[in-house]
Design an enzyme around this catalytic site. Sequence first.
Site, mmCIF file in Angstrom:
data_model
loop_
_atom_site.group_PDB
_atom_site.id
_atom_site.type_symbol
_atom_site.label_atom_id
_atom_site.label_comp_id
_atom_site.label_asym_id
_atom_site.label_seq_id
_atom_site.Cartn_x
_atom_site.Cartn_y
_atom_site.Cartn_z
ATOM 1 N N CYS A 181 18.280 -8.636 -36.209
ATOM 2 C CA CYS A 181 19.126 -7.440 -36.178
ATOM 3 C C CYS A 181 20.480 -7.831 -36.759
ATOM 4 O O CYS A 181 20.638 -8.932 -37.289
ATOM 5 C CB CYS A 181 19.255 -6.877 -34.765
ATOM 6 S SG CYS A 181 19.937 -8.047 -33.574
ATOM 7 N N THR A 182 21.453 -6.964 -36.668
ATOM 8 C CA THR A 182 22.719 -7.207 -37.361
ATOM 9 C C THR A 182 23.482 -8.395 -36.810
ATOM 10 O O THR A 182 23.883 -9.286 -37.549
ATOM 11 C CB THR A 182 23.610 -5.952 -37.300
ATOM 12 O OG1 THR A 182 22.854 -4.829 -37.718
ATOM 13 C CG2 THR A 182 24.822 -6.106 -38.208
#
Length: 319
Positions: A181-182
Site C-alpha cells: 500500500c502507500t
Amino acid sequence: MTEFLTAAFYKFVELPDFAQLKAPLLTCCEANDVKGTILLATEGINSTIAGPAVGVHAVLAYLRRDPRLADLQHKEAWSAKAPFYRMKVRLKREIVTMGVPGIDPNLVVGTYVKPQDWNALIGDPDVVVIDTRNDYEVGIGTFAGAVNPDIQSFAMLPQWLAQAPALHPATGKKPKVAMFCTGGIRCEKSTALLRAQGFDEVFHLEGGILKYLETIPPEQSLWQGQCFVFDERVSVGHGLIPGQHDLCRACRQPLDDADLASPLFEAGVSCPKCHAITRDIQKDGARERQRQWELAKARQQVHIGASPEPKAMPATAGR
C-alpha cells in the site's frame, strides 16, 4: 521561497485514553503552525501533518514524550505549497478502517520485506501480489503483475480477500501472498487478517510504496506510473518527486492531462470521472465554493471551504 515539511506517521499501540489526548495535541499543533489530520483510536495513531520544519519537529517531539509513542517513526517530504490548510484531530473507532473486529497488528502481522528485497519477492511466480489500495489509486500506478481488487474503500478488501480465486485455489493450498500500500498501514491490517485466516506465508512492503520510490532507483524499479498521495502533491514518482496529476476538487480523484482537457472538466466542479454522477444542484454549490476560493486566492487569503484537502483521509500515513 517558503518550503513546507510533511511528516507521515502511524503506530498501532493501545491508547485507552485516546479521547483525552485530542485537546492538548490540537493545541500543540496550532501553536506550532502545523496543519493536517491526526486520527486517534484505542488501537493507535495515524497522521499526516505539514508546516514549517521547526513546527513539525516540535509536534513529533511532543508526541514522543508519551512513553507509548517514544519510538514513533515518521517519513518526511518537502513541498513548495502548503499541503493542508486546516488542522484536525479526529477520534475514530479505527486508525485505518477495515471493519473486522479482533484484528490486532500488535499480535500477528505479515513478514516485513525491505524495498531492496521486494523485487525478488514479487518476481517469484508462486507469489500472489496484491495492491490493497482503492481503484482510483491503482489507476495511476502499481507494481508490474500486481492484482487489483478494484475496491472503492479499504473496508471492501476483506470481502474481496474471502472470494479472490487466486487466494483460494482448487487444490486448497494457501499460496504465498505479498501485499503493498502507500505507506504501510493498510498492509498492517490486511496481512494480520490473512494470518488470522490461516495464511502462513504473508509478506508486505516495509514502508510502503513511498519508501520503495525513495529507495530504489528508476532503472531497477518494478513500479509503473505514479503513486497517489493524500495531500496537495496528488502524486509522486521515484525520489518522491511530485508527479503531473491534478486533483478534482469535487470527487477527489487524480486527473491526468487528458482529464483536464476534457469538456467535462470544470475546475472545482466536475471531471470526466464524476460529471455524470453529480446533480446540477451539487455542481452549482461546487461552482460557488470555487468562486469563493478564487476570490480568497486573489486576495492572498485562505478559504477553508474550498481547500485542497481530501474530504476524507482513509489512511493518512498509510495511504
